[in-house]
Scaffold this motif. Structure first.
Motif, PDB file in Angstrom:
ATOM      1  N   ALA A 175      22.833  32.454  71.435  1.00  0.00           N
ATOM      2  CA  ALA A 175      22.983  31.006  71.260  1.00  0.00           C
ATOM      3  C   ALA A 175      24.112  30.464  72.133  1.00  0.00           C
ATOM      4  CB  ALA A 175      23.229  30.668  69.794  1.00  0.00           C
ATOM      5  N   GLU A 176      25.222  31.196  72.204  1.00  0.00           N
ATOM      6  CA  GLU A 176      26.349  30.767  73.037  1.00  0.00           C
ATOM      7  C   GLU A 176      25.969  30.757  74.516  1.00  0.00           C
ATOM      8  OE1 GLU A 176      29.683  32.581  69.936  1.00  0.00           O
ATOM      9  OE2 GLU A 176      29.144  33.674  71.757  1.00  0.00           O
ATOM     10  N   ALA A 177      25.164  31.754  74.920  1.00  0.00           N
ATOM     11  CA  ALA A 177      24.707  31.795  76.317  1.00  0.00           C
ATOM     12  C   ALA A 177      23.799  30.599  76.619  1.00  0.00           C
ATOM     13  CB  ALA A 177      23.965  33.104  76.588  1.00  0.00           C
ATOM     14  N   LYS A 178      22.988  30.204  75.643  1.00  0.00           N
ATOM     15  CA  LYS A 178      22.139  29.017  75.820  1.00  0.00           C
ATOM     16  C   LYS A 178      23.001  27.767  76.006  1.00  0.00           C
ATOM     17  CE  LYS A 178      17.810  30.433  75.419  1.00  0.00           C
ATOM     18  NZ  LYS A 178      16.813  30.199  76.496  1.00  0.00           N
ATOM     19  N   ALA A 179      24.052  27.656  75.191  1.00  0.00           N
ATOM     20  CA  ALA A 179      24.948  26.495  75.298  1.00  0.00           C
ATOM     21  C   ALA A 179      25.587  26.444  76.681  1.00  0.00           C
ATOM     22  CB  ALA A 179      26.027  26.566  74.216  1.00  0.00           C
ATOM     23  N   ARG A 180      26.040  27.578  77.165  1.00  0.00           N
ATOM     24  CA  ARG A 180      26.677  27.621  78.486  1.00  0.00           C
ATOM     25  C   ARG A 180      25.682  27.278  79.588  1.00  0.00           C
ATOM     26  NH1 ARG A 180      30.008  31.573  75.824  1.00  0.00           N
ATOM     27  NH2 ARG A 180      32.189  30.961  76.137  1.00  0.00           N
ATOM     28  N   GLU A 181      24.458  27.746  79.438  1.00  0.00           N
ATOM     29  CA  GLU A 181      23.448  27.472  80.459  1.00  0.00           C
ATOM     30  C   GLU A 181      23.097  25.987  80.478  1.00  0.00           C
ATOM     31  OE1 GLU A 181      20.527  27.670  83.412  1.00  0.00           O
ATOM     32  OE2 GLU A 181      22.267  28.919  82.923  1.00  0.00           O
ATOM     33  N   ILE A 182      22.936  25.364  79.308  1.00  0.00           N
ATOM     34  CA  ILE A 182      22.636  23.933  79.253  1.00  0.00           C
ATOM     35  C   ILE A 182      23.778  23.134  79.881  1.00  0.00           C
ATOM     36  CG2 ILE A 182      22.256  21.962  77.717  1.00  0.00           C
ATOM     37  CD1 ILE A 182      19.871  23.890  77.914  1.00  0.00           C
ATOM     38  N   CYS A 183      25.020  23.512  79.567  1.00  0.00           N
ATOM     39  CA  CYS A 183      26.169  22.803  80.140  1.00  0.00           C
ATOM     40  C   CYS A 183      26.219  22.952  81.652  1.00  0.00           C
ATOM     41  CB  CYS A 183      27.472  23.308  79.497  1.00  0.00           C
ATOM     42  SG  CYS A 183      27.708  22.718  77.805  1.00  0.00           S
TER      43      CYS A 183
ATOM     44  N   LYS B   6      33.855  16.157  82.933  1.00  0.00           N
ATOM     45  CA  LYS B   6      32.896  16.676  81.940  1.00  0.00           C
ATOM     46  C   LYS B   6      33.306  18.091  81.549  1.00  0.00           C
ATOM     47  CE  LYS B   6      28.861  14.083  83.646  1.00  0.00           C
ATOM     48  NZ  LYS B   6      27.447  14.214  84.060  1.00  0.00           N
ATOM     49  N   TRP B   7      33.648  18.273  80.283  1.00  0.00           N
ATOM     50  CA  TRP B   7      34.097  19.573  79.784  1.00  0.00           C
ATOM     51  C   TRP B   7      33.290  19.986  78.561  1.00  0.00           C
ATOM     52  CZ3 TRP B   7      40.101  18.379  79.721  1.00  0.00           C
ATOM     53  CH2 TRP B   7      40.597  18.507  81.020  1.00  0.00           C
ATOM     54  N   TYR B   8      33.257  21.306  78.319  1.00  0.00           N
ATOM     55  CA  TYR B   8      32.724  21.806  77.052  1.00  0.00           C
ATOM     56  C   TYR B   8      33.631  22.916  76.536  1.00  0.00           C
ATOM     57  CZ  TYR B   8      30.740  26.144  79.078  1.00  0.00           C
ATOM     58  OH  TYR B   8      30.577  27.369  79.680  1.00  0.00           O
ATOM     59  N   TYR B   9      33.524  23.195  75.246  1.00  0.00           N
ATOM     60  CA  TYR B   9      34.346  24.244  74.631  1.00  0.00           C
ATOM     61  C   TYR B   9      33.536  24.978  73.565  1.00  0.00           C
ATOM     62  CZ  TYR B   9      34.796  20.817  70.860  1.00  0.00           C
ATOM     63  OH  TYR B   9      34.519  19.917  69.856  1.00  0.00           O
ATOM     64  N   MET B  10      33.971  26.168  73.229  1.00  0.00           N
ATOM     65  CA  MET B  10      33.386  26.956  72.149  1.00  0.00           C
ATOM     66  C   MET B  10      34.474  27.788  71.512  1.00  0.00           C
ATOM     67  SD  MET B  10      29.648  28.639  72.793  1.00  0.00           S
ATOM     68  CE  MET B  10      29.677  28.340  74.540  1.00  0.00           C
ATOM     69  N   GLY B  11      34.472  27.874  70.184  1.00  0.00           N
ATOM     70  CA  GLY B  11      35.469  28.723  69.555  1.00  0.00           C
ATOM     71  C   GLY B  11      35.667  28.417  68.086  1.00  0.00           C
ATOM     72  N   PRO B  12      36.573  29.169  67.444  1.00  0.00           N
ATOM     73  CA  PRO B  12      36.802  29.002  66.006  1.00  0.00           C
ATOM     74  C   PRO B  12      37.667  27.799  65.680  1.00  0.00           C
ATOM     75  CG  PRO B  12      38.211  30.742  66.870  1.00  0.00           C
ATOM     76  CD  PRO B  12      37.332  30.301  68.006  1.00  0.00           C
TER      77      PRO B  12
END
Length: 426
Positions: A29-37, A109-115
């Motif tokens: 799922a995280e790889a999908k998010a990175r690919e879409i971004c 344009k930025w994105y982030y992922m984490g706790p």
């Protein structure tokens, strides 16, 4: 003797161990998010897990549940007040201002992922340590960007194979609209003050918009009759909202207008939205949300600079994936399990295993000196597609026996041909 874990060493309430088998779904799922971004030209930013408490008090809002009740805050050894981040936007905006990115060509344009961390009542999809995927865009007030951000979120859900995810949208106006609407809400709720929940009573004069977000049944019932903010928009706010709808229509994004949607944070202006999906067992069907925050950069000491973004709860994404039984294409098992018989074969096996791994094959072997039958059982348990059997005699002859577990077929191949043989069939 049975081992019983001490309560002293049990996992804290509201947190989870993500175990092998689960982690691979998260990684997918995280790889999908990175690919879409990447497709939308958003770059990743990683901010600290803790920040000074004032950042969240000022950015999220002191009259919010997050700041009032849910933050993990403490003093560090320098007697400074710090908090584990309860959401991602404030830290990203702080970085944008501190690094003076506003002086560079816009938009950013930025994105982030984490706790993230909030002291909440743990339940399905709502944890005290949870994970978010979010995007933030700075430098433009164009409603086309609001639509792009919403579309990106829907694109992410579609890429995961989730069905029935919809966007609910609203306008919370600009500061001028909110000042007028605030008074209208106070005027409406005052006669019902005694019937409101204690929490709503405390918000009546501090932040009455948050009463519309109440989970208390009686308060929700009263709020149904409250005036709609859409009836109090000024011309700039009304135009922004109309253009947003036109862009969403053009992009083919399905949406529902929800004039009670205000989100739980103080920094939103104009657009507010939520991504909704039905997840039985979860208290709410909100899987993410966001909006526009045109005054936040300025609030943190930067110039007047608009922004828009969202945060998506990955625990809720995982709930939806499980509930909808999404077929996750995660590769499992080994390409090859190596069995060695004899001291010379065992020693050479270390080299052979290393070569397989460097060639991109998933491979493993026995390290417990088990018998041949037990090693085949281990290969089966590890879902190996092939078992390669190397004895001292085969090593002398430069050969190795290869068995395909699914069919039972076995061949003898030259040692130097083992890796091409396996790669051709993997």
């Amino acid at each position: 003797m049975k081992f019983k874990a001490s309560a002293k060493y049990q996992i804290p309430r509201g947190t989870d161990d993500l175990m092998p088998g689960e982690v691979e779904i998260w990684q997918w799922a995280e790889a999908k998010a990175r690919e879409i971004c990447r497709l939308y030209d958003y770059k990743e930013i990683r901010t600290p897990i803790f920040e000074y408490t004032e950042l969240f008090q000022r950015g999220v809002g002191e009259a919010t549940d997050i700041v009032e009740k849910e933050m993990y805050s403490f003093q560090d050894r320098g007697k400074r007040d710090v908090s584990l981040r309860p959401e991602g936007t404030a830290g990203v905006v702080r970085s944008f201002v501190e690094k003076k990115i506003f002086a560079e060509p816009q938009p950013t344009k930025w994105y982030y992922m984490g706790p993230m961390f909030r002291y909440e009542n743990p339940q399905a999809g709502r944890r005290r340590q949870f994970h978010q995927f979010g995007v933030e865009v700075f430098g433009s007030s164009d409603p086309a960007l609001d639509a792009e951000v919403i579309s990106l979120g829907i694109h992410f859900f579609e890429s995961l194979g989730l069905k029935g995810v919809r966007a609910e949208i609203n306008s919370v106006g600009d500061p001028e609209v909110r000042a007028v609407y605030r008074e209208k809400l106070i005027e409406y709720f005052e006669p019902y003050k005694a019937e409101l929940s204690t929490e709503a009573q405390g918000r009546l004069y501090k932040n009455p918009l948050r009463i519309l977000d109440s989970k208390d049944p009686k308060t929700k019932e009263i709020a149904q009759g409250a005036p709609s903010i859409l009836d109090h928009l000024n011309e700039p706010s009304r135009k922004h909202f109309e253009q947003l709808k036109q862009y969403l229509d053009m992009l083919g994004v399905e949406y529902v207008i929800n004039d009670r949607l205000v989100r739980g944070l103080d920094y939103y202006t104009h657009t507010a939205f939520e991504f909704m999906v039905d997840i039985p067992g979860a208290q709410a069907s909100t899987i993410g949300g966001g909006g526009r925050y045109n005054g936040l950069v300025e609030e943190f000491g930067g110039p007047e600079m608009p922004g828009v973004g969202f945060g998506i709860g990955l625990e809720r994404v995982m709930l939806a994936i499980g509930e909808q039984k999404v077929d996750v294409p995660v590769k499992t098992g080994l390409d090859c399990y190596l069995v060695t018989l004899g001291d010379e074969a065992k020693l050479y096996g270390a080299k052979l295993l290393n070569e397989m791994r460097h060639a991109g094959l998933t491979a493993d072997r026995d390290y417990l000196d088990r018998k041949l039958k037990a090693q085949f059982k281990a290969a089966d348990r590890l879902q190996a597609r092939f078992v390669a059997i190397l004895g001292d005699e085969e090593l002398k002859q430069g050969q190795i026996n290869v068995k395909q577990l699914a069919t039972g077929e076995q061949e003898t191949v030259k040692l130097e041909e083992l890796i091409p043989y396996l790669k051709e069939r993997s």
